[in-house]
Design a protein around this motif. Structure first.
Motif, PDB file in Angstrom:
ATOM      1  N   LEU A   1      35.348  20.261  33.352  1.00 49.74           N
ATOM      2  CA  LEU A   1      34.800  19.433  32.285  1.00 49.74           C
ATOM      3  C   LEU A   1      35.396  18.027  32.324  1.00 49.74           C
ATOM      4  O   LEU A   1      34.711  17.046  32.015  1.00 49.74           O
ATOM      5  N   GLN A   2      36.653  17.921  32.700  1.00 49.43           N
ATOM      6  CA  GLN A   2      37.304  16.613  32.762  1.00 49.43           C
ATOM      7  C   GLN A   2      36.901  15.823  34.000  1.00 49.43           C
ATOM      8  O   GLN A   2      36.732  14.602  33.928  1.00 49.43           O
ATOM      9  N   ALA A   3      36.751  16.519  35.134  1.00 52.31           N
ATOM     10  CA  ALA A   3      36.546  15.811  36.408  1.00 52.31           C
ATOM     11  C   ALA A   3      35.802  16.707  37.391  1.00 52.31           C
ATOM     12  O   ALA A   3      36.407  17.283  38.297  1.00 52.31           O
ATOM     13  N   PRO A   4      34.481  16.851  37.252  1.00 51.11           N
ATOM     14  CA  PRO A   4      33.739  17.826  38.060  1.00 51.11           C
ATOM     15  C   PRO A   4      33.662  17.500  39.550  1.00 51.11           C
ATOM     16  O   PRO A   4      33.300  18.363  40.339  1.00 51.11           O
ATOM     17  N   PHE A   5      34.010  16.268  39.954  1.00 52.00           N
ATOM     18  CA  PHE A   5      33.973  15.922  41.374  1.00 52.00           C
ATOM     19  C   PHE A   5      35.329  16.130  42.060  1.00 52.00           C
ATOM     20  O   PHE A   5      35.454  15.893  43.255  1.00 52.00           O
ATOM     21  N   CYS A   6      36.323  16.572  41.331  1.00 48.95           N
ATOM     22  CA  CYS A   6      37.665  16.709  41.893  1.00 48.95           C
ATOM     23  C   CYS A   6      37.919  18.137  42.368  1.00 48.95           C
ATOM     24  O   CYS A   6      37.296  19.087  41.901  1.00 48.95           O
ATOM     25  N   ASN A   7      38.866  18.262  43.310  1.00 47.87           N
ATOM     26  CA  ASN A   7      39.125  19.568  43.918  1.00 47.87           C
ATOM     27  C   ASN A   7      40.483  20.150  43.561  1.00 47.87           C
ATOM     28  O   ASN A   7      40.672  21.363  43.604  1.00 47.87           O
ATOM     29  N   SER A   8      41.466  19.307  43.201  1.00 47.22           N
ATOM     30  CA  SER A   8      42.793  19.827  42.857  1.00 47.22           C
ATOM     31  C   SER A   8      43.363  19.041  41.684  1.00 47.22           C
ATOM     32  O   SER A   8      43.068  17.848  41.520  1.00 47.22           O
ATOM     33  N   PHE A   9      44.225  19.712  40.901  1.00 48.46           N
ATOM     34  CA  PHE A   9      44.560  19.184  39.583  1.00 48.46           C
ATOM     35  C   PHE A   9      46.047  19.302  39.258  1.00 48.46           C
ATOM     36  O   PHE A   9      46.758  20.138  39.801  1.00 48.46           O
TER      37      PHE A   9
ATOM     38  N   PHE B   1      34.530  28.471  40.831  1.00 48.76           N
ATOM     39  CA  PHE B   1      34.521  28.829  39.405  1.00 48.76           C
ATOM     40  C   PHE B   1      33.494  29.920  39.130  1.00 48.76           C
ATOM     41  O   PHE B   1      33.745  30.855  38.363  1.00 48.76           O
ATOM     42  N   LEU B   2      32.332  29.811  39.768  1.00 52.02           N
ATOM     43  CA  LEU B   2      31.308  30.848  39.615  1.00 52.02           C
ATOM     44  C   LEU B   2      31.794  32.169  40.215  1.00 52.02           C
ATOM     45  O   LEU B   2      31.534  33.243  39.679  1.00 52.02           O
ATOM     46  N   GLU B   3      32.501  32.073  41.336  1.00 50.10           N
ATOM     47  CA  GLU B   3      33.011  33.270  42.009  1.00 50.10           C
ATOM     48  C   GLU B   3      34.026  34.007  41.147  1.00 50.10           C
ATOM     49  O   GLU B   3      33.924  35.223  40.947  1.00 50.10           O
ATOM     50  N   ILE B   4      35.027  33.288  40.630  1.00 54.62           N
ATOM     51  CA  ILE B   4      36.068  33.962  39.854  1.00 54.62           C
ATOM     52  C   ILE B   4      35.493  34.494  38.536  1.00 54.62           C
ATOM     53  O   ILE B   4      35.921  35.535  38.043  1.00 54.62           O
ATOM     54  N   SER B   5      34.493  33.814  37.990  1.00 51.11           N
ATOM     55  CA  SER B   5      33.822  34.315  36.782  1.00 51.11           C
ATOM     56  C   SER B   5      33.109  35.631  37.079  1.00 51.11           C
ATOM     57  O   SER B   5      33.215  36.606  36.322  1.00 51.11           O
ATOM     58  N   THR B   6      32.367  35.657  38.193  1.00 53.18           N
ATOM     59  CA  THR B   6      31.671  36.880  38.609  1.00 53.18           C
ATOM     60  C   THR B   6      32.661  38.013  38.849  1.00 53.18           C
ATOM     61  O   THR B   6      32.459  39.146  38.391  1.00 53.18           O
TER      62      THR B   6
ATOM     63  N   LYS C   1      27.022  24.302  32.410  1.00 52.94           N
ATOM     64  CA  LYS C   1      26.076  23.186  32.277  1.00 52.94           C
ATOM     65  C   LYS C   1      26.571  21.963  33.044  1.00 52.94           C
ATOM     66  O   LYS C   1      25.777  21.261  33.682  1.00 52.94           O
ATOM     67  N   THR C   2      27.873  21.705  33.004  1.00 51.13           N
ATOM     68  CA  THR C   2      28.449  20.586  33.746  1.00 51.13           C
ATOM     69  C   THR C   2      28.295  20.789  35.244  1.00 51.13           C
ATOM     70  O   THR C   2      27.986  19.847  35.995  1.00 51.13           O
ATOM     71  N   ILE C   3      28.516  22.018  35.707  1.00 54.38           N
ATOM     72  CA  ILE C   3      28.343  22.327  37.133  1.00 54.38           C
ATOM     73  C   ILE C   3      26.897  22.095  37.556  1.00 54.38           C
ATOM     74  O   ILE C   3      26.633  21.514  38.624  1.00 54.38           O
ATOM     75  N   LEU C   4      25.959  22.521  36.739  1.00 55.04           N
ATOM     76  CA  LEU C   4      24.544  22.310  37.059  1.00 55.04           C
ATOM     77  C   LEU C   4      24.209  20.822  37.103  1.00 55.04           C
ATOM     78  O   LEU C   4      23.528  20.348  38.026  1.00 55.04           O
ATOM     79  N   ASN C   5      24.659  20.075  36.113  1.00 48.29           N
ATOM     80  CA  ASN C   5      24.382  18.633  36.093  1.00 48.29           C
ATOM     81  C   ASN C   5      24.975  17.943  37.322  1.00 48.29           C
ATOM     82  O   ASN C   5      24.348  17.060  37.923  1.00 48.29           O
ATOM     83  N   THR C   6      26.170  18.370  37.707  1.00 51.58           N
ATOM     84  CA  THR C   6      26.858  17.746  38.836  1.00 51.58           C
ATOM     85  C   THR C   6      26.137  18.041  40.148  1.00 51.58           C
ATOM     86  O   THR C   6      25.863  17.137  40.949  1.00 51.58           O
TER      87      THR C   6
END
Length: 531
Positions: free
Chosen positions: A160-168, A210-215, A237-242
């Motif tokens: 939600l904060q940074a959908p284009f980033c890979n590590s935090f 994120f979809l994988e770990i949710s599943t 929704k953010t993932i879809l928009n991105t």
């Protein structure tokens, strides 16, 4: 007022926990030393687990599994490698656990990749997957299910904060300061504060993770209520928009150049660390149905941005999470949209991602651009073409997959590293903190593990297991990569994802009815079949 008090309390608790662990050895150094007792086999592997009080998470079901496997894995070296590797994420990488400052019911888990104090979306999802077969529904804060919920919630915050980033960076509640990545880009849109993101290489597979770990969590626990809470729907929704914003081609129908939502340009001497065309990457055709990815799961830049393995993974898990969405109430339209989007990606893979190879026939390409250009190779990191059945996009009986697998494990794959120590897929030279940690001649044991996951041939499995054992350099853990001709030349002794994946693999062999392989002896070596 209460929020401020809770934040200060969490910081005190975090500081107390950090103080306890400050007395423990630095595992990056500890793991490169030999600790007794040694295994009784020919490789005499050391015991590399930290003492229980220094482990970052203790799980009784994991300990019971290790004890049980001691009766199944007959080779003492193979068992020692399992014993060290399988719990490695829990032993070393659960950097912090707590709750959100604004919601004490929202669990958070900051899970580092190992030797870097940052949390990768892809790595953390795969690190947790190592324990998926042991996860049970539980409200206990000491359960694997709680760890899963914490990773999902923190990943949701990051996306939600940074959908284009890979590590935090660590969450503010942890009281752990941010780490500095010395490889900041010169041009990057959209900008993200370094207090939030460690690095912002846009990789489609990070969102797929994120979809994988949710599943995985839902299928293991059936805990539908969890997905109604917190910010899961908003994150989807953010993932879809991105991702839908990255269906765009380079050129509009009238020939004008489209504005794209993500660019990255870095001053570097490595082609894998930047994108050409002023940070936009190579041109991509409009209307393929495939989602662009600027970088691969190796954190290397793509050559052609329609990266097939990530599209496979994203399509597969977008479909499974659509089934969760359909059940949580008032989200049927969103669930249908997710399912239809997943199907369109699959159609795009079939149309653009399957190509004719002069030797192997129809295969999956690694990358395409929609114009007809194709990159024929594979990389060791997951998702890869080799791992497509592992993450459920297809199955091993798929003839196109089998053709692709034969190509990948042959000299026709430019990154298949063949040698007397280990023969497996590697990847281009990549930089972390200006240090090369992979490249030509370096094979990844992670690829050997995926080779085991994707075959039922006992002779093949035994050969790969022996390669993994013989490439451990007597240190008792799975390296990131190993020189295919010299086991003493390797990168990253401490790479918890690969270690957990190895343990997961041996449990999978037992589940698939191939547990007899685990009764084999490797004391006299095993004849090389593929090296």
């Amino acid at each position: 007022m209460m929020k401020g008090i809770l934040t200060r309390f969490l910081a005190v608790v975090a500081g107390f926990a950090i103080g306890i662990h400050a007395q423990c050895p630095n595992y990056a150094q500890y793991s490169q030393q030999v600790h007794e007792p040694l295994s009784t086999g020919r490789y005499a592997l050391p015991y590399q687990r930290p003492s229980p009080e220094c482990r970052t998470f203790n799980s009784s079901i994991v300990e019971e599994t290790i004890t049980r496997m001691a009766t199944i894995i007959k080779d003492p070296d193979l068992f020692r490698l399992f014993e060290n590797s399988f719990p490695n994420t829990l032993d070393t990488a659960v950097k912090w656990r707590g709750v959100a400052a604004d919601n004490s019911a929202e669990e958070l888990t900051f899970l580092i990749t190992g030797d870097i104090n940052a949390m990768w979306l892809r790595d953390s999802a795969n690190q947790m997957q190592s324990y998926l077969s042991l996860v049970q529904a539980s409200d206990s804060k000491d359960s694997l299910a709680s760890l899963y919920r914490g990773v999902i919630n923190l990943q949701a915050r990051y996306i939600l904060q940074a959908p284009f980033c890979n590590s935090f960076q660590p969450p503010v509640e942890s009281g752990i300061g941010p780490s500095q990545n010395q490889q900041n880009p010169d041009i990057f849109t959209p900008p993200v504060p370094t207090s939030i993101a460690f690095e912002c290489k846009y990789e489609l597979d990070s969102l797929a993770a994120f979809l994988e770990i949710s599943t995985n969590y839902y299928e293991a626990t059936g805990d539908l209520e969890f997905f109604r809470k917190f910010k899961w729907v908003e994150t989807i929704k953010t993932i879809l928009n991105t991702t839908e914003s990255l269906l765009i081609g380079t050129y509009a129908r009238d020939g004008s150049v489209n504005t794209i939502p993500y660019t990255w340009k870095r001053n570097t001497d490595s082609a894998t660390e930047t994108l050409d065309n002023n940070g936009r990457g190579n041109p991509v055709l409009e209307g393929t149905g495939l989602v662009r990815s600027a970088f691969r799961p190796s954190d290397d830049s793509t050559i052609f941005q329609l990266f097939i393995p990530a599209n496979m993974m994203f399509s597969r898990y977008l479909d499974t999470t659509s089934e969760i969405m359909a059940q949580i109430g008032d989200q049927r339209n969103l669930a249908n949209h997710m399912h239809n989007f997943a199907q369109r990606i699959r159609e795009g893979i079939t149309q653009h991602g399957i190509v004719n190879h002069p030797k192997f026939g129809q295969i999956y390409a690694f990358e395409v651009d929609g114009y007809g250009s194709q990159n024929i190779m594979d990389d060791a990191n997951i998702p890869s073409l080799l791992s497509a059945p592992f993450f459920g996009y297809t199955n091993t009986s798929d003839p196109i997959y089998q053709n692709t697998r034969k190509m990948i494990l042959s000299p026709y794959n430019p990154y298949y590293m063949k040698g007397p120590v280990i023969s497996a897929v590697g990847g281009p030279t990549q930089l972390i903190f200006h240090l090369a940690h992979a490249g030509l001649g370096l094979a990844w044991p992670m690829s050997s593990i995926i080779q085991i996951f994707t075959t039922s041939s006992t002779s093949e499995i035994k050969d790969y297991l022996h390669q993994i054992l013989s490439s451990a350099d007597g240190l008792g853990l799975i390296h990131e990569s190993v020189n295919s001709f010299d086991a003493k030349k390797w990168t990253r002794q401490w790479f918890s994802w690969a270690n957990g994946l190895f343990g997961q693999c041996l449990l999978d062999l037992e589940k698939r009815g191939l547990g007899g392989v685990l009764g084999a002896s490797f004391q006299g070596g095993y004849g090389r079949l593929f090296g």
